[in-house]
Design an enzyme around this catalytic site. Structure first.
Site, short mmCIF file in Angstrom:
data_model
loop_
_atom_site.label_atom_id
_atom_site.label_comp_id
_atom_site.label_asym_id
_atom_site.label_seq_id
_atom_site.Cartn_x
_atom_site.Cartn_y
_atom_site.Cartn_z
CD GLU A 123 -5.35 -2.43 2.60
OE1 GLU A 123 -5.92 -1.97 1.61
OE2 GLU A 123 -4.62 -1.74 3.34
CE LYS A 178 -14.49 9.09 14.04
NZ LYS A 178 -13.35 9.60 13.23
CD1 TRP A 228 -19.43 8.56 14.52
CD2 TRP A 228 -19.56 7.05 12.87
NE1 TRP A 228 -18.60 7.52 14.85
CE2 TRP A 228 -18.66 6.58 13.87
CE3 TRP A 228 -19.79 6.27 11.76
CZ2 TRP A 228 -18.01 5.35 13.76
CZ3 TRP A 228 -19.16 5.06 11.63
CH2 TRP A 228 -18.27 4.60 12.64
CB THR A 277 -0.86 0.09 1.27
OG1 THR A 277 -0.01 0.05 2.41
CG2 THR A 277 -1.85 -1.04 1.33
#
Lengths: 555, 555
Positions: free
Chosen positions: B342, B453, B458, B196
């Protein structure tokens, strides 16, 4: 060739903690396509429907109910049922518990069904109300079965049976939670058990793995090209070879499902009507079912439009008239597929011509090619070997026995140690003899036991029989290999003529010469009034070989 | 839920001696579709073609050559190349030896490329002639590399390089047998490695397994509906995330393959011309490539017919104008797909409307829905969880972080022990926040690190930014969560106005009220001349948060 020894490389960061099992399939479908329909035939012959979402809740309830009865990992649960909604639910509920679904063939004799139940150590059996007579005949033979669960829309009080320890499926479900924490079933665990019904010896157990079923499902979806735009009708019995994998393939593709319940080969109009009503695009069956369906279609004034339909046809080679009939009248494509109970079953599929052949072949050549077994499905490794186990080339001429291996090909029979003659170098021996041409198409020519092994070469008995029948005076023909001191075997032709008179051997050779080499021609022809056949009408070559086994003994 | 503990059932008769590895895929394609074409761009910018059958022979030769150089199970071999024919061959030759193909991103800085090469312990590197300058910069950083193999059509004598221990790919192949006995590679072995390129810390290693690649391939074929009638062009670089799995998906489906070699985003006409010439039906890429392709199409007098084409678009959400532009001008379907390095990468695909929605939604609703991430691909298990790790409902409103697990989802990073914060209960934490509606469609709303948050709830920063920009005087907006002693975080809006003057907070609240609850509204708005952005033009929220981290400190 790829070795049979497994070589480890460097560890990956993507492991196998997420196992390939059928629970992930139904759960995904219920979460992603909860609204997709399942249409099913009711006990009174009508139709009803519910959704994947609703079905999944009943699957959870059924699994909870079985667990409460003590069913757990490794236990075997039998099913006696048609292609019903409840059968569909059990396809997921039983394997979801890491238990094994025993597929009970309703056509088996009670002793054979008893053997299968006993050999698999089945502990519970679910039985549709209409099949109680079979269960009642079976019960005395299987004392180890703990109990019976009757599947019916009527209350238990209205059911009269000689069975003992009887539960009521719907009552059990009603008492259960619609939620379950599924185990992560190890993928090599048995998903279902099906027993072969060979002509010799006892039925042999085939225990399919979750892994094999999962991969077979993906291969099937890929090769048929199934999606949520499809409607799949299960015609093949769900009590044998997991309905050739179509229930799983439909769920994985999130297709609409049609379950025709009980139907009889004598009246398949219900199948055609359902195809029209529900716009079926995929179905599976054998020529023995498709043929009466086509007859019914012929009788209809308005021919249905099945131009999106792919009808997977197995068991035997479909006739040209069946394939053309369906295509000409409805636009449906009869797709010849080949496999065996041991192979889950998908081995080859003949979807029609490859792009490279489409502009090359004539219409007649195209139809003829559609009759053969077709191309190997990716995921199945294959060989063609001669009598010495040596590979023969894929030239469309060289014959060999078809050897198979892959995730959904059997590696051994259940609790059977002396099955060595069915395996070679890790491959399953299909017992089928055929050719593969340069385009990859498999064409079966004979069964290995019927092929004539002469001087190290093989002669197809079926090819020779077909050639002999082309003679205007020959009405029936059987060709068998008889043991020969010098040539291992030599072909012997058994013939039935129109008027019962014999033909000179020269004339028989004349009719064969265009297609056979000189050394392949039979040295002996015998003339009979009729040929011995089995109860299902096949030539009884076993008995023929036994009768004439000594012909060449004293040469 | 399905447990993370594996439960064993009864042994099956179908084992796992046949492993899921990529060798079985290419071998099957070469045996069944030897005539299928692979079209590739040559060094001089022209095009040439060969077949699966011919490619397979070179793959065998390449594997033999690597083996002769000492490459064996677990060894890592790097590739520096475009989307070329030789790169395609190496995709099968290296993993076929149970060795690992290291995907080397040409865009990485030499130090990062050096780190990746070193961290993976790569022993050999194959490099295209045009990329020798990168290899030469890399060489001093990676003394453990045993040698370099140059891929070129010219003889080695014409190649000038500072590299030492240099071999010539074509010379190596010529010396080798066209047949190889492949090992049966254990399916959990690493197939390839990709690192990555995160903005923080060192690149992290992702080592894909043969098993994951195999299953990803089947899923991809199933969801795209690929077959031998398709022609797949690989636009996504083959040096990253194995080209999003399209090379394998094409081979498994036995589709024709088009390899456009090196192309530049500034001139994508070569891609459009190849689509026309080779009748491409499947391609993959990002909006950054599809947008200039569309511009070129606009310039053409005769608009091409791409009505069979499915263009898989990843990396970022495609704009409505891009999707409609392709559809209106060519008939091509831009399909939004979501995933990460991933995740191999396929997680969701938005193929368009489910059958159940087709007659319900308006044209505008349909196009809007096509923009979201779409339906989860079967084989991927998913959850949406709130900040406390508790599942939120799939109601299209409740936001949660997307958690993923499955055969092609990462389970741990390579040689990294402290990666616990990226995993939860066996699921990989994507870091993406979104909703899933009752139809199963995922819509991403924010990155977890950017979501605000506040009081246990959220607030999507992106949604609020989009709403703010709708105000006629606001030209640019960033909303970040700043630490707050009582509410954990509170939103702070950073705004750029047309004329540089400030707006009263009331007016800012007015524009947000239709879409946000009162507690979600920012208490603070700051006015700037420009917003800080990263080198690729993204809002640099990390620096914004750092700058204003103390705003609420003393409240």
């Amino acid at each position: 060739m790829q070795s049979t020894y497994i070589t480890k490389g460097r560890p990956s960061t993507h492991g196998d903690s997420y196992q390939l099992n059928t629970t992930t399939m139904i759960r995904h479908a219920a979460r992603t396509y909860p609204e997709q329909e399942i249409v099913y035939r009711t006990a009174d012959g009508g139709w009803d429907r519910y959704t994947y979402g609703e079905s999944y809740l009943r699957i959870c309830q059924a699994a909870n109910a079985l667990r409460r009865l003590g069913v757990g990992p490794g236990d075997v649960v039998g099913i006696l049922d048609w292609n019903s909604r409840r059968h569909f639910e059990l396809y997921w509920a039983i394997p979801g518990l890491a238990a094994v679904m025993l597929q009970m063939n309703l056509r088996l004799a009670p002793e054979d069904l008893g053997y299968v139940t006993d050999h698999s150590e089945a502990s519970w059996i679910l039985v549709d109300e209409t099949l109680l007579p079979i269960a009642e005949k079976l019960a005395p033979l299987v004392p180890q079965v703990k109990g019976w669960i009757v599947m019916t829309d009527r209350p238990l009080s209205q059911i009269s049976t000689t069975l003992t320890n009887v539960h009521h499926f719907e009552d059990l479900l009603r008492a259960e939670d619609k939620h379950i924490d599924w185990p992560m079933v190890d993928e090599t665990s048995a998903y279902s058990a099906c027993y072969t019904t060979g002509t010799t010896g006892r039925p042999k157990g085939i225990y399919y793995s979750h892994r094999g079923i999962y991969l077979h499902t993906l291969a099937m979806d890929s090769v048929i090209g199934m999606s949520s735009d499809d409607t799949a009708m299960l015609i093949t019995p769900m009590f044998h070879g997991q309905c050739w994998g179509l229930p799983q393939a439909a769920v994985q593709a999130m297709a609409k499902v049609v379950l025709p319940g009980r139907y009889v080969a004598e009246d398949t109009s219900v199948l055609v009507d359902a195809m029209i009503e529900e716009k079926v695009t995929v179905a599976n069956g054998a020529p023995a079912i498709f043929t009466p369906m086509l007859e019914y279609i012929r009788s209809l004034d308005n021919k249905p439009d099945f131009s999106r339909a792919r009808l997977l046809s197995g068991a035997t080679e479909p006739s040209l008239s069946l394939m053309r009939g369906f295509y000409d009248l409805t636009g449906a494509d009869i797709i010849h597929a080949y496999g065996a109970t041991e192979t889950t079953p998908l081995v080859t599929v003949n979807k029609g011509l490859k792009p490279s052949l489409r502009e090359v072949l004539s219409d007649e050549q195209t139809w003829n090619r559609k009759r053969c077994q077709g191309l190997m499905v990716s995921g199945v490794d294959f060989r063609l070997v001669d009598g010495a186990g040596k590979d023969v080339p894929f030239d469309g001429i060289s014959q060999g026995e078809v050897l198979l291996r892959g995730p959904w090909i059997i590696e051994k029979y259940h609790k059977l140690d002396d099955d060595g003659d069915r395996f070679l170098d890790g491959y399953w021996r299909s017992g089928d003899v055929g050719t593969i041409d340069q385009h990859g198409y498999l064409k079966l020519t004979d069964r290995l036991k019927d092929v004539i092994k002469s001087g190290g070469e093989w002669i197809s008995s079926i090819d020779m029989e077909n050639a002999l029948i082309a003679h205007p005076r020959i009405r029936d023909a059987a060709v068998v290999g008889i043991e020969h001191p010098k040539w291992q075997e030599r072909p012997v032709a058994l013939l039935v003529t129109d008027d019962g008179t014999e033909l000179p051997l020269d004339e028989i050779h004349e009719v064969l010469k265009p297609n056979f080499a000189k050394w392949q021609l039979p040295d002996t022809a015998l003339f009979l009034e009729t040929l011995p056949r089995t109860s299902v009408g096949k030539l009884d070559k076993k008995s023929i070989r036994a009768t004439y086994k000594d012909i060449y003994k004293d040469i």
